[in-house]
Each structure stands twice: as structure tokens, then as C-alpha cells.
Design an enzyme around this catalytic site. Structure first.
Site, PDB file in Angstrom:
ATOM      1  N   LYS A 105       0.825  -1.226   0.000  1.00 42.19           N
ATOM      2  CA  LYS A 105       0.000   0.000   0.000  1.00 42.19           C
ATOM      3  C   LYS A 105       0.850   1.263   0.000  1.00 42.19           C
ATOM      4  O   LYS A 105       0.489   2.258  -0.621  1.00 42.19           O
ATOM      5  CB  LYS A 105      -0.954   0.031   1.182  1.00 42.19           C
ATOM      6  N   VAL A 132      -5.340  -3.261   0.592  1.00 42.62           N
ATOM      7  CA  VAL A 132      -6.332  -2.596   1.460  1.00 42.62           C
ATOM      8  C   VAL A 132      -7.249  -3.645   2.069  1.00 42.62           C
ATOM      9  O   VAL A 132      -7.863  -4.438   1.354  1.00 42.62           O
ATOM     10  CB  VAL A 132      -7.211  -1.592   0.672  1.00 42.62           C
ATOM     11  N   GLY A 134      -6.648  -6.330   3.726  1.00 38.96           N
ATOM     12  CA  GLY A 134      -6.190  -7.740   3.746  1.00 38.96           C
ATOM     13  C   GLY A 134      -7.086  -8.651   2.934  1.00 38.96           C
ATOM     14  O   GLY A 134      -7.150  -8.556   1.708  1.00 38.96           O
ATOM     15  N   ASP A 201      -0.390   4.231   7.777  1.00 37.67           N
ATOM     16  CA  ASP A 201      -0.809   3.009   7.066  1.00 37.67           C
ATOM     17  C   ASP A 201      -2.261   3.156   6.580  1.00 37.67           C
ATOM     18  O   ASP A 201      -2.569   2.834   5.429  1.00 37.67           O
ATOM     19  CB  ASP A 201      -0.669   1.814   8.020  1.00 37.67           C
ATOM     20  N   LYS A 205      -3.780   3.325   2.620  1.00 41.03           N
ATOM     21  CA  LYS A 205      -4.895   2.510   2.111  1.00 41.03           C
ATOM     22  C   LYS A 205      -6.019   3.418   1.588  1.00 41.03           C
ATOM     23  O   LYS A 205      -6.638   3.120   0.562  1.00 41.03           O
ATOM     24  CB  LYS A 205      -5.402   1.583   3.220  1.00 41.03           C
ATOM     25  N   GLY A 302      -2.641 -10.252   8.399  1.00 42.00           N
ATOM     26  CA  GLY A 302      -2.317 -11.641   8.750  1.00 42.00           C
ATOM     27  C   GLY A 302      -2.031 -12.452   7.496  1.00 42.00           C
ATOM     28  O   GLY A 302      -2.529 -12.145   6.410  1.00 42.00           O
TER      29      GLY A 302
HETATM   30  N1  HSE Z   1      -0.352  -2.946   9.960  1.00 45.18           N
HETATM   31  C1  HSE Z   1      -1.591  -3.126   9.290  1.00 45.18           C
HETATM   32  C2  HSE Z   1      -2.730  -3.083  10.284  1.00 45.18           C
HETATM   33  C3  HSE Z   1      -1.689  -4.418   8.553  1.00 45.18           C
HETATM   34  O1  HSE Z   1      -2.505  -3.012  11.480  1.00 45.18           O
HETATM   35  O2  HSE Z   1      -3.867  -3.105   9.841  1.00 45.18           O
HETATM   36  C4  HSE Z   1      -1.010  -4.383   7.238  1.00 45.18           C
HETATM   37  O3  HSE Z   1      -1.642  -3.481   6.389  1.00 45.18           O
END
Ligand code: HSE
Length: 430
Positions: A105, A132, A134, A201, A205, A302
Site C-alpha cells: 500500500k 487494502v 487484507g 498506514d 490505504k 495476517g
Molecule cells: N499494519 C496493518 C494493520 C496491517 O494493522 O492493519 C497491514 O496493512
């Protein structure tokens, strides 16, 4: 049988998850879909590292460029993360005529235009469902399932680490540091948690969602980004007294003056569907002009959920290669219009304000006067009983006010003698 020869970059947690999924489902894909996904090369940092699931040494290389330059590779799956190296590798792969699947991302948010342009020029596919949410198929939903809609808004919880921390702070009344430590122990938060807890993060996304929801280019730096590191347990408790929960939301809203794009801690009514998304779960609430609200909920991170999304992209590419799928409804090449992102100072919102004030006559009046001068109207107010040190929390909720006015007012209020420390400002959404 259509064969897709895959070169994998990275065998960390996510790469290993992809390897396991492929090992367990490869026969199923051959039998049921008529597609053979063959792993031909894997780039790793250290060939001799002990791994939970052993990978034939003959597949491994420590030179990632060997993978992207291998003429027998049809698709490069990039799971190393980071920007510089990943960008060089993806660039080389596309230039050499390979399709690309990535979960990166940060790269797509910060250098998406370049990467998508290159893919376009080389007539190669680049897919990124795992980038985005997962395992949640949100990119496909926007590009295909919701194509008949003008997207009006997206409200999303797309950082599982922050959502986990806020959930712990809400349910266990732990403070931010304790909750962060717990998130690190559980493997949600990195040793350096900055990207997650500062909202970066989630903003990465959101940049990707914006591109496909509103069909345009967005400059990452135009997205307002604020994380959860300044949220105190007292804010969560006071929010609860007013009937709200605190969530880190990534919001995109269309308006006549442009698109609001922001990542921020937000007070949501306890009855709001997103207020009840807890732990490390993600959720994306999309409002389309035809369909109304659509909620996508699931595991946003995950190895297994991420591998699920990567695999779906690979099958997609194999189907296109085999001529069994046409181009998707919203191809990347349609997305060239610069999006106008509204400056955060012009947004209109309700606010939660928390001050630490000396408990003496006239203080509340002074604060109310500054707010009034800045056209900010109070809708609710609570002051807690006198406590040690004679400093007490004073919490105000406002009616709709302009961000610019709120910032100016807070600057003035923080300079008052009776106010100690920095005041807390959290936007409220309904
Ligand atoms: N670090 C991210 C989160 C997961 O905590 O959602 C990977 O995008």
C-alpha cells in the site's frame, strides 16, 4: 490447462502464508478452475534461514532481480513491502513484460501514478487486492461490483493495530502505552509502530480507495492524517459518557467543493455499525448513489487473509491470460483525472473538546467566550469534580463548526492561564 509461472519476492510472514496457501490449494485450482499456478523462483534475504514450512532450496535466491529478470516468470508477486526496493523490482518486472501482484500500500499510495502508468504502457496487469483490508475484497467491490454507482462516501476502519489498541483501551480501560505493548506482544504492532499508530498506514490505504472510488489521481500528501497516539483513556471514558466510541476512521466524502479525505480519531455514536467493529478487524462502509450502504467486514491483516487476496489476483490474471475474462469495468487506464481534495481547514464537523482547567470562577465563561467569538456553538458540557492539584477536565461537545475556526479558538484557549497542557480535539461523525 492454463499455467501461470510465478516469481515470489519475500518469504516473511505474508510470503510464507502465500506459499502455504499455494501448496494446499494448487491441486484444487488445477482441478476446479483449470489453472495451474507454478512457483518457479522465490527471493529471500537469507537462503539458510530456518523456516516453519520448508521450501525447496532450488527455488530460493538471495538476488531479487534474478526473479524479476527470469524469462520463465509470467507474474511477479511482491510481498517484501517498503518503497525503494519494491519500486525498482516492480518497475523492472513490468518493463520485462511480467504482470505484478502486490500487497504494497505504501508504494501504491506514494508512487501509484508512476507504477500504473508503466503497467499501462507495457500493457501488463498490476493487481493489489491485498493492499487494502487484507482478505476483504474491497478493490474488486469498487471496480466491479459497485461500478453502476457514484460513490458518495467511504467510512472505514482499515488499520487493525489501531483498532485493536482502541478496543483494549475501551474494554479494559488500559492506557495507550499498555494497549500498544499488548498489540506488540500479540504480533499486531511492529517494534516501531509509527506507521500504524500515526495513521500513515490507514492513509496509504485510503489513497488507494480514493483512486478507485472517485476515479482519479490523488497526491498522498493531500490526505489529512492524524493517528491515535494522543488519545488518552480519559477521552475514551468521557466519550462513553456522551454515548460515543473512539475509532480511527479513514474517511472519503464527495462534496461540491471537492473530496474530503482524512484519517483521524473520531467519536462515533455507540449504535453506529462501525463503532461495533472491534479488535484487529477491519470494515469498509461504502455509500453508493444506487445501492445505498454496503459494509465489508473482515480480517485486514495476517498471512492467511492476505494470501487469500493475493491468490484471487493471480487467478484473475490467469483467467485474463486464458481469455476467459474481459477487461474489468474500471480499468486503470480510465483513471487519469486529478482529484480535488478539500483542505482540512475548510471542513465542517462537530467536535469533542477536552481541556484541563483550574477550577475557579469565570474559567468556563472565558472558554465559552473564545469559542463564541469563533462562531463555535456548544451542544453539551461536563466538568468533573475537583481533583488533586485543583486541575479538572472540562469536556465540551460542539455543534457543526469549521475546522479553521476550531483550530484558531483552541490556540487562544491553550494560552489562557487557567488552562494547562494541550487541549484535546476529536471530530464527531454521526
Ligand atoms: N499494519 C496493518 C494493520 C496491517 O494493522 O492493519 C497491514 O496493512
Amino acid at each position: 490447462m492454463k499455467t501461470l509461472r510465478v516469481g515470489l519476492l519475500g518469504l516473511g510472514q505474508i510470503g510464507a502464508g502465500f506459499y502455504s496457501l499455494l501448496a494446499s490449494k494448487r491441486d484444487f485450482f488445477r482441478r476446479e478452475i483449470g489453472i495451474s499456478i507454478d512457483l518457479v523462483k522465490v527471493a529471500v534475504r537469507n537462503k539458510d534461514k530456518k523456516r516453519k514450512k520448508s521450501v525447496p532450496k532450488s527455488l530460493l535466491t538471495e538476488n531479487a532481480f534474478e526473479v524479476v529478470r527470469d524469462p520463465s516468470v509470467d507474474v511477479v508477486v511482491e510481498l517484501i513491502g517498503g518503497i525503494r526496493e519494491a519500486k525498482a523490482l516492480i518497475g523492472e518486472a513490468l518493463t520485462r513484460g511480467k504482470h505484478v501482484v502486490t500487497a504494497n500500500k505504501a508504494l501504491l499510495a506514494e508512487a501509484g501514478d508512476e507504477i500504473f502508468d508503466l503497467a499501462d504502457r507495457k500493457k501488463r496487469w498490476i493487481f493489489f487486492e491485498a493492499s487494502v483490508g487484507g482478505g476483504i475484497p474491497v478493490i474488486k467491490a469498487l471496480r466491479e461490483g459497485l461500478v453502476a454507482n457514484r460513490i458518495e462516501s467511504i467510512y472505514s476502519i482499515i488499520n487493525g493495530t489501531s483498532n485493536y489498541i482502541l478496543t483494549r483501551m475501551t474494554e479494559d480501560k488500559s492506557d495507550f502505552r499498555e494497549a500498544l505493548r499488548e498489540a506488540q506482544e500479540k504480533g499486531y504492532a511492529e517494534a516501531d509502530p509509527t506507521l500504524d499508530i500515526e495513521g500513515i498506514d490507514a492513509a496509504h490505504k485510503l489513497a488507494i480507495l480514493l483512486r478507485f472510488a472517485f476515479c482519479g489521481n490523488v497526491r498522498f500528501k493531500d490526505i489529512y492524517c492524524e493517528g491515535i497516539s494522543r488519545i488518552r483513556s480519559e477521552d475514551i471514558a468521557f466519550a462513553h459518557e456522551f454515548g460515543y466510541r473512539v475509532k480511527l476512521l479513514a474517511i472519503a466524502k464527495a462534496s461540491k467543493e471537492g473530496i474530503e479525505a482524512r484519517v483521524q480519531p473520531t467519536l462515533l455514536p455507540e449504535s453506529h455499525i462501525l463503532a461495533n467493529v472491534n479488535g484487529a478487524f477491519n470494515a469498509v462502509l461504502i455509500r453508493g448513489d444506487q445501492v445505498g450502504d454496503v459494509l465489508l467486514y473482515g480480517k485486514g491483516a495476517g498471512p492467511a487473509p492476505t494470501a487469500s487476496a493475493v491468490m484471487s489476483d493471480l487467478i484473475d490474471i490467469a483467467m485474463r491470460e486464458a481469455g476467459r475474462l474481459n477487461e474489468e469495468a474500471l480499468p486503470m487506464r480510465a483513471i487519469r483525472r486529478p482529484l480535488k481534495i478539500k483542505n482540512i481547514s475548510s471542513i465542517l464537523s462537530r467536535y469533542y473538546l477536552r481541556f484541563h482547567v483550574v477550577d475557579r470562577p469565570g474559567v468556563l465563561a472565558k472558554i465559552a467566550q473564545v469559542l463564541g467569538k469563533h462562531r463555535i456553538s456548544i451542544s453539551d458540557c461536563v466538568q468533573k469534580e475537583r481533583s488533586a492539584g485543583n486541575v479538572v477536565p472540562l469536556i465540551l461537545l460542539t455543534h457543526g463548526a469549521h475546522e479553521r475556526d476550531v483550530r484558531n479558538a483552541i490556540r487562544r484557549i491553550d494560552r489562557l492561564d487557567a488552562v494547562s497542557g494541550h487541549s484535546q480535539v476529536i471530530r464527531i461523525e454521526q
